[in-house]
Design a protein around this motif. Structure first.
Motif, PDB file in Angstrom:
ATOM      1  N   LYS A   1      60.878  42.590  24.181  1.00  5.69           N
ATOM      2  CA  LYS A   1      60.852  42.063  25.490  1.00  5.69           C
ATOM      3  C   LYS A   1      59.908  40.881  25.657  1.00  5.69           C
ATOM      4  N   ALA A   2      58.939  40.735  24.690  1.00  4.31           N
ATOM      5  CA  ALA A   2      58.015  39.533  24.776  1.00  4.31           C
ATOM      6  C   ALA A   2      58.811  38.441  24.135  1.00  4.31           C
ATOM      7  N   LEU A   3      59.698  38.592  23.049  1.00  2.00           N
ATOM      8  CA  LEU A   3      60.304  37.548  22.668  1.00  2.00           C
ATOM      9  C   LEU A   3      61.527  36.852  23.614  1.00  2.00           C
ATOM     10  N   ILE A   4      61.994  37.674  23.973  1.00  2.00           N
ATOM     11  CA  ILE A   4      63.116  37.295  25.214  1.00  2.00           C
ATOM     12  C   ILE A   4      62.431  36.428  26.041  1.00  2.00           C
ATOM     13  N   ALA A   5      61.553  36.958  27.006  1.00  2.00           N
ATOM     14  CA  ALA A   5      60.654  36.468  27.996  1.00  2.00           C
ATOM     15  C   ALA A   5      60.457  34.924  27.548  1.00  2.00           C
ATOM     16  N   ASN A   6      59.884  34.769  26.372  1.00  2.00           N
ATOM     17  CA  ASN A   6      59.370  33.492  25.771  1.00  2.00           C
ATOM     18  C   ASN A   6      60.308  32.627  25.491  1.00  2.00           C
ATOM     19  N   LEU A   7      61.702  33.171  24.866  1.00  2.00           N
ATOM     20  CA  LEU A   7      62.614  32.373  24.572  1.00  2.00           C
ATOM     21  C   LEU A   7      63.294  31.876  26.022  1.00  2.00           C
ATOM     22  N   MET A   8      63.378  32.715  27.062  1.00  2.00           N
ATOM     23  CA  MET A   8      63.750  32.230  28.547  1.00  2.00           C
ATOM     24  C   MET A   8      62.858  31.239  28.814  1.00  2.00           C
ATOM     25  N   THR A   9      61.732  31.354  28.617  1.00  2.00           N
ATOM     26  CA  THR A   9      60.774  30.144  29.193  1.00  2.00           C
ATOM     27  C   THR A   9      60.954  29.044  28.162  1.00  2.00           C
ATOM     28  N   LEU A  10      61.286  28.933  27.268  1.00  2.00           N
ATOM     29  CA  LEU A  10      61.591  27.534  26.307  1.00  2.00           C
ATOM     30  C   LEU A  10      63.101  27.061  26.681  1.00  2.00           C
ATOM     31  N   PHE A  11      63.841  27.906  27.173  1.00  2.00           N
ATOM     32  CA  PHE A  11      65.021  27.427  27.444  1.00  2.00           C
ATOM     33  C   PHE A  11      65.155  26.887  28.897  1.00  2.00           C
ATOM     34  N   PHE A  12      64.788  27.670  29.916  1.00  2.00           N
ATOM     35  CA  PHE A  12      64.841  27.057  31.232  1.00  2.00           C
ATOM     36  C   PHE A  12      63.809  26.533  31.904  1.00  2.00           C
ATOM     37  N   ALA A  13      62.436  26.434  31.119  1.00  2.96           N
ATOM     38  CA  ALA A  13      61.442  25.554  31.699  1.00  2.96           C
ATOM     39  C   ALA A  13      61.772  24.135  31.749  1.00  2.96           C
ATOM     40  N   GLY A  14      62.282  23.597  30.615  1.00  2.00           N
ATOM     41  CA  GLY A  14      63.126  22.326  30.626  1.00  2.00           C
ATOM     42  C   GLY A  14      64.239  22.062  31.512  1.00  2.00           C
ATOM     43  N   ARG A  15      64.723  22.899  32.265  1.00  2.30           N
ATOM     44  CA  ARG A  15      66.101  22.662  33.020  1.00  2.30           C
ATOM     45  C   ARG A  15      65.992  21.676  34.042  1.00  2.30           C
ATOM     46  N   ASP A  16      64.895  21.629  34.923  1.00  2.52           N
ATOM     47  CA  ASP A  16      64.939  20.681  35.981  1.00  2.52           C
ATOM     48  C   ASP A  16      64.228  19.180  35.380  1.00  2.52           C
ATOM     49  N   THR A  17      63.481  19.533  34.333  1.00  2.51           N
ATOM     50  CA  THR A  17      62.917  18.147  33.833  1.00  2.51           C
ATOM     51  C   THR A  17      64.084  17.433  32.904  1.00  2.51           C
ATOM     52  N   SER A  18      64.901  18.120  32.500  1.00  4.00           N
ATOM     53  CA  SER A  18      65.814  17.514  31.472  1.00  4.00           C
ATOM     54  C   SER A  18      66.898  16.823  32.533  1.00  4.00           C
ATOM     55  N   GLY A  19      67.209  17.764  33.496  1.00  2.00           N
ATOM     56  CA  GLY A  19      68.262  17.192  34.651  1.00  2.00           C
ATOM     57  C   GLY A  19      67.738  15.770  35.157  1.00  2.00           C
ATOM     58  N   ALA A  20      66.401  15.845  35.342  1.00  3.91           N
ATOM     59  CA  ALA A  20      65.747  14.587  36.034  1.00  3.91           C
ATOM     60  C   ALA A  20      66.009  13.577  35.072  1.00  3.91           C
ATOM     61  N   LEU A  21      65.585  13.625  33.860  1.00  2.80           N
ATOM     62  CA  LEU A  21      65.413  12.477  33.033  1.00  2.80           C
ATOM     63  C   LEU A  21      67.011  12.069  32.990  1.00  2.80           C
ATOM     64  N   LEU A  22      68.055  12.870  32.559  1.00  3.61           N
ATOM     65  CA  LEU A  22      69.231  12.455  32.348  1.00  3.61           C
ATOM     66  C   LEU A  22      69.683  11.612  33.414  1.00  3.61           C
ATOM     67  N   THR A  23      69.244  11.983  34.726  1.00  4.42           N
ATOM     68  CA  THR A  23      69.821  11.144  35.967  1.00  4.42           C
ATOM     69  C   THR A  23      69.218   9.651  35.752  1.00  4.42           C
ATOM     70  N   TRP A  24      67.862   9.682  35.468  1.00  5.03           N
ATOM     71  CA  TRP A  24      67.261   8.351  35.218  1.00  5.03           C
ATOM     72  C   TRP A  24      68.191   7.773  33.979  1.00  5.03           C
ATOM     73  N   PHE A  25      68.436   8.296  32.911  1.00  2.00           N
ATOM     74  CA  PHE A  25      69.047   7.710  31.847  1.00  2.00           C
ATOM     75  C   PHE A  25      70.196   7.011  32.047  1.00  2.00           C
ATOM     76  N   PHE A  26      71.084   8.010  32.895  1.00  2.00           N
ATOM     77  CA  PHE A  26      72.370   7.301  33.413  1.00  2.00           C
ATOM     78  C   PHE A  26      72.263   6.240  34.052  1.00  2.00           C
ATOM     79  N   TRP A  27      71.512   6.244  35.060  1.00  2.00           N
ATOM     80  CA  TRP A  27      71.349   5.068  36.184  1.00  2.00           C
ATOM     81  C   TRP A  27      70.720   3.670  35.169  1.00  2.00           C
ATOM     82  N   LEU A  28      70.002   4.037  34.212  1.00  2.00           N
ATOM     83  CA  LEU A  28      69.412   2.708  33.392  1.00  2.00           C
ATOM     84  C   LEU A  28      70.157   2.296  32.515  1.00  2.00           C
ATOM     85  N   ILE A  29      71.263   2.899  31.769  1.00  2.00           N
ATOM     86  CA  ILE A  29      72.147   2.303  31.033  1.00  2.00           C
ATOM     87  C   ILE A  29      73.319   1.742  32.002  1.00  2.00           C
TER      88      ILE A  29
END
Length: 238
Positions: A26-54
């Motif tokens: 349970k602890a491992l699954i919870a932390n894996l989900m944190t690693l995968f989903f904590a960066g969802r919005d941040t990655s999406g925001a950065l990729l938006t700026w990235f495509f605009w910049l290129i």
């Protein structure tokens, strides 16, 4: 990936203190989900700026396309989806372009820190547990003293070493993933995911940003575009 592996080993060690396999799972699954989903919005925001910049720097986009084609496996289909870590590791210029986008538009535009004891900053200012210190990574990414007089330019080459690899930049100058013991454990995972999405999109599609948009950052904890980004997408393989 080594940092992520170490992080997961730590989680297993801590979670296994009570000797319960169920608790460990349970602890491992919870932390894996944190690693995968904590960066969802941040990655999406950065990729938006990235495509605009290129889109504003077609020379950079062409270099990324050339690098992708040069490192594409001979038996790969034209409509290739990038998912192999070793394959993504060869895309050094793409990594540099993403780092440069992150320098100019860090998804976490500021960091807030509170000292756990009294201290004196290098500037001579005294701080204590009641002091709140705000580090503005957005401003630091545009500081000529750190990045040179061309600090406002989108220049992926600044991240390339003389040997063609990624140049190391001290985390106290590049705070996108925080610094010191607070460095984000998902940094490598974030780059792998963003490179996979960016490489697959650029290899398979033309992303044409529509003119006349008001491109400004939002005032929020995550540096998104206030009005979003409008674009038309067309296949390269029609």
């Amino acid at each position: 990936m080594e940092r992520i592996s170490t992080c997961l080993k730590f989680y297993l060690l801590e979670a296994g203190n009570d000797g319960s396999i169920e608790h460990v799972d349970k602890a491992l699954i919870a932390n894996l989900m944190t690693l995968f989903f904590a960066g969802r919005d941040t990655s999406g925001a950065l990729l938006t700026w990235f495509f605009w910049l290129i889109s504003k720097n077609p020379v950079v986009e062409n270099k990324i396309i050339d690098e992708i084609r040069q490192n594409l496996a001979e038996n790969a289909s034209p409509k290739h989806i990038f998912s192999n870590v070793q394959e993504l590791g060869k895309l050094v210029y793409l990594h540099s372009a993403l780092s440069e986008a992150l320098r100019l538009f860090p998804t976490g535009p500021f960091l807030l820190r509170v000292p756990n004891q009294k201290d004196v900053l290098p500037s001579g200012h005294k701080v204590d547990q009641k002091t709140k210190i705000m580090l503005c990574s957005y401003a630091m990414g545009r500081n000529a003293e750190i990045w040179g007089e061309d600090c406002l330019e989108f220049k992926p080459e600044r991240w390339l070493s003389d040997k063609g690899g990624i140049k190391h930049v001290a985390s106290n100058n590049f705070l996108a993933f925080s610094s010191g013991p607070w460095t984000c454990p998902g940094k490598e995972l974030a780059f792998i995911r963003m490179k996979a999405v960016a490489a697959t999109m650029i290899h398979n599609f033309h992303v044409c940003i529509l003119d006349g948009q008001n491109i400004v950052p939002s005032i929020s904890a995550i540096l998104t575009m206030e009005h979003g980004l409008k674009a038309t997408i067309s296949s390269r393989w029609v």
